[in-house]
Scaffold this active site. Sequence first.
Site, PDB file in Angstrom:
ATOM      1  N   ARG A 122      -9.299 -12.222   1.233  1.00  0.00           N
ATOM      2  CA  ARG A 122      -8.653 -11.767   2.461  1.00  0.00           C
ATOM      3  C   ARG A 122      -7.780 -10.550   2.188  1.00  0.00           C
ATOM      4  NH1 ARG A 122      -3.985 -10.779   3.427  1.00  0.00           N
ATOM      5  NH2 ARG A 122      -3.197 -12.773   2.684  1.00  0.00           N
ATOM      6  N   GLY A 160      11.035  -2.779  -3.323  1.00  0.00           N
ATOM      7  CA  GLY A 160      10.040  -3.567  -2.607  1.00  0.00           C
ATOM      8  C   GLY A 160      10.522  -3.868  -1.210  1.00  0.00           C
ATOM      9  N   ILE A 205      -0.173  -2.858  -6.337  1.00  0.00           N
ATOM     10  CA  ILE A 205      -1.019  -2.218  -5.328  1.00  0.00           C
ATOM     11  C   ILE A 205      -2.413  -2.842  -5.372  1.00  0.00           C
ATOM     12  CG2 ILE A 205      -1.913  -0.051  -4.450  1.00  0.00           C
ATOM     13  CD1 ILE A 205       1.199  -0.347  -4.455  1.00  0.00           C
ATOM     14  N   CYS A 225       1.974  -0.208   9.628  1.00  0.00           N
ATOM     15  CA  CYS A 225       0.806  -0.702   8.892  1.00  0.00           C
ATOM     16  C   CYS A 225       1.068  -2.106   8.356  1.00  0.00           C
ATOM     17  CB  CYS A 225       0.467   0.241   7.741  1.00  0.00           C
ATOM     18  SG  CYS A 225       0.178   1.960   8.237  1.00  0.00           S
ATOM     19  N   ARG A 284       0.571  -8.116   8.129  1.00  0.00           N
ATOM     20  CA  ARG A 284       1.284  -9.394   8.257  1.00  0.00           C
ATOM     21  C   ARG A 284       0.644 -10.273   9.321  1.00  0.00           C
ATOM     22  NH1 ARG A 284       6.992  -6.163   8.208  1.00  0.00           N
ATOM     23  NH2 ARG A 284       7.298  -6.146   5.932  1.00  0.00           N
ATOM     24  N   GLY A 330      -4.121 -36.062  -7.212  1.00  0.00           N
ATOM     25  CA  GLY A 330      -3.635 -36.485  -8.513  1.00  0.00           C
ATOM     26  C   GLY A 330      -3.927 -35.448  -9.577  1.00  0.00           C
ATOM     27  N   GLU A 334       4.035  -8.426   1.543  1.00  0.00           N
ATOM     28  CA  GLU A 334       4.133  -8.035   2.961  1.00  0.00           C
ATOM     29  C   GLU A 334       5.440  -8.539   3.576  1.00  0.00           C
ATOM     30  OE1 GLU A 334       1.914  -6.021   3.707  1.00  0.00           O
ATOM     31  OE2 GLU A 334       0.054  -6.584   2.694  1.00  0.00           O
ATOM     32  N   GLY A 335       6.499  -8.577   2.770  1.00  0.00           N
ATOM     33  CA  GLY A 335       7.789  -9.060   3.232  1.00  0.00           C
ATOM     34  C   GLY A 335       8.075 -10.453   2.718  1.00  0.00           C
ATOM     35  N   PHE A 366      20.839  -7.304   6.741  1.00  0.00           N
ATOM     36  CA  PHE A 366      20.076  -6.992   5.532  1.00  0.00           C
ATOM     37  C   PHE A 366      20.957  -6.485   4.403  1.00  0.00           C
ATOM     38  CE2 PHE A 366      17.138  -6.693   9.069  1.00  0.00           C
ATOM     39  CZ  PHE A 366      16.050  -7.423   8.624  1.00  0.00           C
TER      40      PHE A 366
END
Length: 395
Positions: free
Chosen positions: A99, A146, A172, A249, A254, A350, A374-375, A394
């Site tokens: 994905r 980041g 990346i 983007c 996200r 198990g 992505e956060g 923040f």
Amino acid sequence: MTAAAPAEQYDLLAIDTLLSSDEKDVRASVRQFCDSAVDPHVAEWFEAGDLPSIRELTKALGDLGVLGMHLDGYGCAGMSAVEYGLACLELEASDSGIRSLVSVQGSLAMYALWRWGSDEQKAEWLPRMAAGLAIGCFGLTEPDHGSDPSGLRTRARRSGADWVLSGTKTWITNGSIADVAIVWADAGEDGGIRGFVVPTDSAGFTAHPIEHKLSLRASVTSELVLDEVRLPESAALPGVTGLRGPLSCLGEARYGIVWGAMGAARTAFRTALDYSLTRQQFGRPIAGFQLTQEKLARMNQELALGTLLALHLGRLKDSSGVRPAQVSAGKLNNVGKALEICRTARTILGANGISLEYPVIRHLTNLESVLTYEGTAEIHTLTVGQALTGIPAFR
């Protein structure tokens, strides 16, 4: 021995009834692709820490039509946000790394070109990227920056009619196999943070795979080094300056994670349910014990709620639009709940839960990365907090 669960037990709340026939067809096509092209091999890719046929896989994904599938024109499929979300769910039901390959290609690199690029940039790259003939990456994260991209240290300076880029990017996805990198740099007085279309064969550009990962091993992760990379004026994305560009983007990517995390959770839940119905202890299937049923009921509940949340955000995105804080709420909830589901599934299996003979531990370790990329959960928590209170916290 009790048989595995019938299909209707996998969807106790009948969420399928909320999907159109077209949406189900998209989901089925992606699931069929994953069943044949990904699932038979992904445990081996993960164990080896490699995607040995990534260009062939990317071309096949292009043929399937999922690369940039939510974009219009330039060979892109122009599908809905819900259809894209369902594709992300099915891809991550196989592996988060697969994905990620699709998400970075379509929602980061291609979306940056599609939303902010010039007509020439779009025409040059988007058709090939949609077809899987060219691979893209997205260079924002740096070794020291980041969660706070405003402090990025990659610099872009004018040199005559050209731009010259210098800096380092890390973590990346697709970086060392990409044909083109969308790199974000601080241009200072010449426009602040700008995006640049950087062909990876440019002089001064190098990419190095990051080794020794214990998560997202079926994914290429790299460090990018830009050493006085000279680019023409036409390499700059003309449509945006400032953090609005890369953050837009990231919002697209996200959104895909909100769905994808539920794919990983679904695989873990179904594996645990089937295992509990066939694993015998004390003369009966472990599914017949109350503590196991409590785990299964809780897992099913969180999986259903997370899937409904993803579907709700997709419907919003397709109608009135979805706000960044809403996507943050979705990622914060769904990745956290997916981790809980995978951890609970591991306990039902198990000792077998730590074996790559079953997919649970692979999904669990992958989601540890999804939780922070992505956060981070902390950043999304503060994003939701600001939306609720109007007060940024923040700093």
